[in-house]
Design a protein around this motif. Structure first.
Motif, PDB file in Angstrom:
ATOM      1  N   LEU A 198       5.927 -19.930 -15.519  1.00 12.33           N
ATOM      2  CA  LEU A 198       6.686 -19.014 -14.660  1.00 12.33           C
ATOM      3  C   LEU A 198       6.727 -17.629 -15.291  1.00 12.33           C
ATOM      4  CD1 LEU A 198       9.851 -21.045 -13.572  1.00 12.33           C
ATOM      5  CD2 LEU A 198       7.729 -20.762 -12.335  1.00 12.33           C
ATOM      6  N   VAL A 199       7.007 -17.588 -16.596  1.00 17.86           N
ATOM      7  CA  VAL A 199       7.106 -16.314 -17.302  1.00 17.86           C
ATOM      8  C   VAL A 199       5.742 -15.617 -17.318  1.00 17.86           C
ATOM      9  CG1 VAL A 199       7.569 -15.245 -19.546  1.00 17.86           C
ATOM     10  CG2 VAL A 199       9.064 -17.039 -18.697  1.00 17.86           C
ATOM     11  N   ALA A 200       4.675 -16.364 -17.586  1.00 19.90           N
ATOM     12  CA  ALA A 200       3.333 -15.772 -17.601  1.00 19.90           C
ATOM     13  C   ALA A 200       2.946 -15.265 -16.212  1.00 19.90           C
ATOM     14  CB  ALA A 200       2.311 -16.796 -18.088  1.00 19.90           C
ATOM     15  N   GLY A 201       3.355 -15.975 -15.174  1.00 24.88           N
ATOM     16  CA  GLY A 201       3.017 -15.577 -13.808  1.00 24.88           C
ATOM     17  C   GLY A 201       3.673 -14.280 -13.381  1.00 24.88           C
ATOM     18  N   VAL A 202       4.948 -14.087 -13.722  1.00 20.13           N
ATOM     19  CA  VAL A 202       5.648 -12.876 -13.291  1.00 20.13           C
ATOM     20  C   VAL A 202       5.334 -11.679 -14.183  1.00 20.13           C
ATOM     21  CG1 VAL A 202       7.514 -14.141 -12.160  1.00 20.13           C
ATOM     22  CG2 VAL A 202       7.790 -13.395 -14.516  1.00 20.13           C
ATOM     23  N   THR A 203       4.727 -11.906 -15.365  1.00 22.71           N
ATOM     24  CA  THR A 203       4.364 -10.772 -16.221  1.00 22.71           C
ATOM     25  C   THR A 203       2.907 -10.369 -16.011  1.00 22.71           C
ATOM     26  OG1 THR A 203       3.901 -12.286 -18.033  1.00 22.71           O
ATOM     27  CG2 THR A 203       6.053 -11.220 -18.026  1.00 22.71           C
ATOM     28  N   THR A 204       1.964 -11.284 -16.192  1.00 18.54           N
ATOM     29  CA  THR A 204       0.550 -10.935 -16.090  1.00 18.54           C
ATOM     30  C   THR A 204      -0.120 -11.505 -14.847  1.00 18.54           C
ATOM     31  OG1 THR A 204      -0.060 -12.855 -17.431  1.00 18.54           O
ATOM     32  CG2 THR A 204       0.265 -10.769 -18.584  1.00 18.54           C
ATOM     33  N   GLY A 205       0.373 -12.603 -14.315  1.00 18.70           N
ATOM     34  CA  GLY A 205      -0.266 -13.240 -13.173  1.00 18.70           C
ATOM     35  C   GLY A 205      -1.406 -14.140 -13.617  1.00 18.70           C
ATOM     36  N   PHE A 206      -1.988 -14.857 -12.658  1.00 19.64           N
ATOM     37  CA  PHE A 206      -3.087 -15.765 -12.943  1.00 19.64           C
ATOM     38  C   PHE A 206      -4.288 -15.358 -12.116  1.00 19.64           C
ATOM     39  CE2 PHE A 206       0.707 -18.234 -13.916  1.00 19.64           C
ATOM     40  CZ  PHE A 206       0.412 -18.646 -15.196  1.00 19.64           C
ATOM     41  N   LYS A 207      -5.481 -15.671 -12.629  1.00 16.63           N
ATOM     42  CA  LYS A 207      -6.709 -15.209 -11.994  1.00 16.63           C
ATOM     43  C   LYS A 207      -7.797 -16.264 -12.145  1.00 16.63           C
ATOM     44  CE  LYS A 207      -9.730 -11.172 -12.506  1.00 16.63           C
ATOM     45  NZ  LYS A 207      -9.923  -9.967 -13.301  1.00 16.63           N
ATOM     46  N   LYS A 208      -8.504 -16.554 -11.070  1.00 18.79           N
ATOM     47  CA  LYS A 208      -9.667 -17.442 -11.098  1.00 18.79           C
ATOM     48  C   LYS A 208     -10.836 -16.678 -10.505  1.00 18.79           C
ATOM     49  CE  LYS A 208      -8.187 -21.668 -12.240  1.00 18.79           C
ATOM     50  NZ  LYS A 208      -8.802 -22.619 -13.118  1.00 18.79           N
ATOM     51  N   GLU A 209     -11.968 -16.714 -11.187  1.00 16.65           N
ATOM     52  CA  GLU A 209     -13.151 -16.026 -10.706  1.00 16.65           C
ATOM     53  C   GLU A 209     -14.202 -17.051 -10.310  1.00 16.65           C
ATOM     54  OE1 GLU A 209     -14.397 -13.349 -13.760  1.00 16.65           O
ATOM     55  OE2 GLU A 209     -12.667 -12.038 -13.496  1.00 16.65           O
ATOM     56  N   LEU A 210     -14.777 -16.864  -9.128  1.00 19.49           N
ATOM     57  CA  LEU A 210     -15.819 -17.745  -8.610  1.00 19.49           C
ATOM     58  C   LEU A 210     -17.089 -16.921  -8.427  1.00 19.49           C
ATOM     59  CD1 LEU A 210     -13.640 -19.320  -5.812  1.00 19.49           C
ATOM     60  CD2 LEU A 210     -14.369 -20.512  -7.838  1.00 19.49           C
ATOM     61  N   GLU A 211     -18.226 -17.570  -8.562  1.00 15.79           N
ATOM     62  CA  GLU A 211     -19.488 -16.890  -8.275  1.00 15.79           C
ATOM     63  C   GLU A 211     -20.310 -17.760  -7.342  1.00 15.79           C
ATOM     64  OE1 GLU A 211     -22.013 -18.062 -12.298  1.00 15.79           O
ATOM     65  OE2 GLU A 211     -21.143 -16.070 -12.114  1.00 15.79           O
ATOM     66  N   ILE A 212     -21.079 -17.095  -6.494  1.00 13.06           N
ATOM     67  CA  ILE A 212     -21.899 -17.781  -5.506  1.00 13.06           C
ATOM     68  C   ILE A 212     -23.347 -17.647  -5.921  1.00 13.06           C
ATOM     69  CG2 ILE A 212     -22.539 -17.869  -3.074  1.00 13.06           C
ATOM     70  CD1 ILE A 212     -19.875 -16.506  -2.448  1.00 13.06           C
ATOM     71  N   GLN A 213     -24.085 -18.760  -5.947  1.00 12.16           N
ATOM     72  CA  GLN A 213     -25.500 -18.734  -6.266  1.00 12.16           C
ATOM     73  C   GLN A 213     -26.268 -19.402  -5.146  1.00 12.16           C
ATOM     74  OE1 GLN A 213     -26.405 -20.291 -10.112  1.00 12.16           O
ATOM     75  NE2 GLN A 213     -25.463 -18.571 -11.171  1.00 12.16           N
ATOM     76  N   GLY A 214     -27.328 -18.773  -4.713  1.00 13.62           N
ATOM     77  CA  GLY A 214     -28.170 -19.297  -3.655  1.00 13.62           C
ATOM     78  C   GLY A 214     -28.683 -18.163  -2.788  1.00 13.62           C
ATOM     79  N   VAL A 215     -29.895 -18.305  -2.293  1.00 10.29           N
ATOM     80  CA  VAL A 215     -30.502 -17.262  -1.466  1.00 10.29           C
ATOM     81  C   VAL A 215     -29.765 -17.189  -0.136  1.00 10.29           C
ATOM     82  CG1 VAL A 215     -32.618 -16.528  -0.324  1.00 10.29           C
ATOM     83  CG2 VAL A 215     -32.728 -17.597  -2.570  1.00 10.29           C
ATOM     84  N   GLY A 216     -29.263 -15.998   0.191  1.00  8.68           N
ATOM     85  CA  GLY A 216     -28.569 -15.799   1.461  1.00  8.68           C
ATOM     86  C   GLY A 216     -27.104 -16.184   1.434  1.00  8.68           C
ATOM     87  N   TYR A 217     -26.607 -16.700   0.318  1.00  8.86           N
ATOM     88  CA  TYR A 217     -25.199 -17.070   0.212  1.00  8.86           C
ATOM     89  C   TYR A 217     -24.414 -15.817  -0.136  1.00  8.86           C
ATOM     90  CZ  TYR A 217     -26.521 -22.033  -0.054  1.00  8.86           C
ATOM     91  OH  TYR A 217     -27.003 -23.274   0.199  1.00  8.86           O
ATOM     92  N   ARG A 218     -23.351 -15.523   0.616  1.00  7.39           N
ATOM     93  CA  ARG A 218     -22.551 -14.322   0.329  1.00  7.39           C
ATOM     94  C   ARG A 218     -21.132 -14.509   0.826  1.00  7.39           C
ATOM     95  NH1 ARG A 218     -26.501 -12.511   4.029  1.00  7.39           N
ATOM     96  NH2 ARG A 218     -27.550 -11.674   2.211  1.00  7.39           N
ATOM     97  N   ALA A 219     -20.265 -13.639   0.321  1.00 10.55           N
ATOM     98  CA  ALA A 219     -18.852 -13.655   0.699  1.00 10.55           C
ATOM     99  C   ALA A 219     -18.417 -12.230   1.017  1.00 10.55           C
ATOM    100  CB  ALA A 219     -17.994 -14.207  -0.433  1.00 10.55           C
ATOM    101  N   ALA A 220     -17.476 -12.102   1.980  1.00  9.10           N
ATOM    102  CA  ALA A 220     -16.925 -10.797   2.334  1.00  9.10           C
ATOM    103  C   ALA A 220     -15.519 -11.007   2.870  1.00  9.10           C
ATOM    104  CB  ALA A 220     -17.791 -10.110   3.382  1.00  9.10           C
ATOM    105  N   MET A 221     -14.644 -10.040   2.576  1.00  8.16           N
ATOM    106  CA  MET A 221     -13.274 -10.089   3.082  1.00  8.16           C
ATOM    107  C   MET A 221     -13.190  -9.305   4.386  1.00  8.16           C
ATOM    108  SD  MET A 221     -11.274 -11.961   1.275  1.00  8.16           S
ATOM    109  CE  MET A 221      -9.726 -11.491   2.001  1.00  8.16           C
ATOM    110  N   ALA A 222     -12.491  -9.875   5.364  1.00  3.37           N
ATOM    111  CA  ALA A 222     -12.222  -9.194   6.633  1.00  3.37           C
ATOM    112  C   ALA A 222     -10.747  -9.394   6.930  1.00  3.37           C
ATOM    113  CB  ALA A 222     -13.095  -9.760   7.748  1.00  3.37           C
TER     114      ALA A 222
END
Length: 177
Positions: A75-99
């Motif tokens: 709880l203390v770590a979350g309200v001070t620095t927060g948590f982060k997960k990074e994902l990567e996509i591999q593959g021809v034509g595979y992509r991500a975009a936010m809308a």
């Protein structure tokens, strides 16, 4: 004796914690989080620290002791620095975009996958092949990242799919002639 449970949780500057009964509420620069502990432990605050002590010597009380201390530390770590997960996509034509509040994923299916981002979590796509999930709740950040990864898990032959940034995918050898 729990080695983790014995250590008090230190509160950094700008973070306050209040204990009422079995509920601890932590306020910090990134937000407010609360956690309700079981009746097997006692929570107390003093001098910018939160201390967890077991009630009795039962096996369940000792188990809960270390777990509750870890939850409060998260709880203390979350309200001070927060948590982060990074994902990567591999593959021809595979992509991500936010809308807006929807993550649009092109993963080789006949249709585009629309992933609705839940409240309390921020998802960004800095590149077409990267996804970053951030928030103050460690469980929710991990669950959202796992749900995104479940749309196309990395396969062992070519390694195509969505994987965590530092994940190792064991590769198999293909068919031989």
């Amino acid at each position: 004796m729990s080695r983790i449970g014995k250590k008090p949780v230190e509160l950094p500057k700008g973070v306050t914690a209040s204990v009422s009964g079995q509920t601890v509420e932590v306020k910090g620069p990134k937000g407010t989080r609360s956690f309700t502990a079981t009746d097997d432990v006692t929570l107390s605050t003093a001098d910018d620290t939160v201390t967890v002590t077991p009630r009795g010597t039962s096996k369940r009380a000792r188990q809960q002791w270390g777990m509750v201390r870890s939850q409060v530390a998260n709880l203390v770590a979350g309200v001070t620095t927060g948590f982060k997960k990074e994902l990567e996509i591999q593959g021809v034509g595979y992509r991500a975009a936010m809308a807006g509040n929807v993550l649009k994923l092109s993963l080789g299916y006949s249709h585009e996958v629309n992933f609705e981002v839940p409240a309390g979590v921020t998802v960004t796509a800095p590149k077409q092949t990267e996804i970053v999930v951030e928030g103050i709740d460690q469980q929710q950040v991990g669950q959202v990242a796992a749900n995104i990864r479940d749309w196309k898990r990395p396969e062992p032959y070519k390694g195509k799919g969505i994987r965590y940034k530092d994940e190792f995918v064991f590769r198999k050898e293909g068919k031989k002639k």
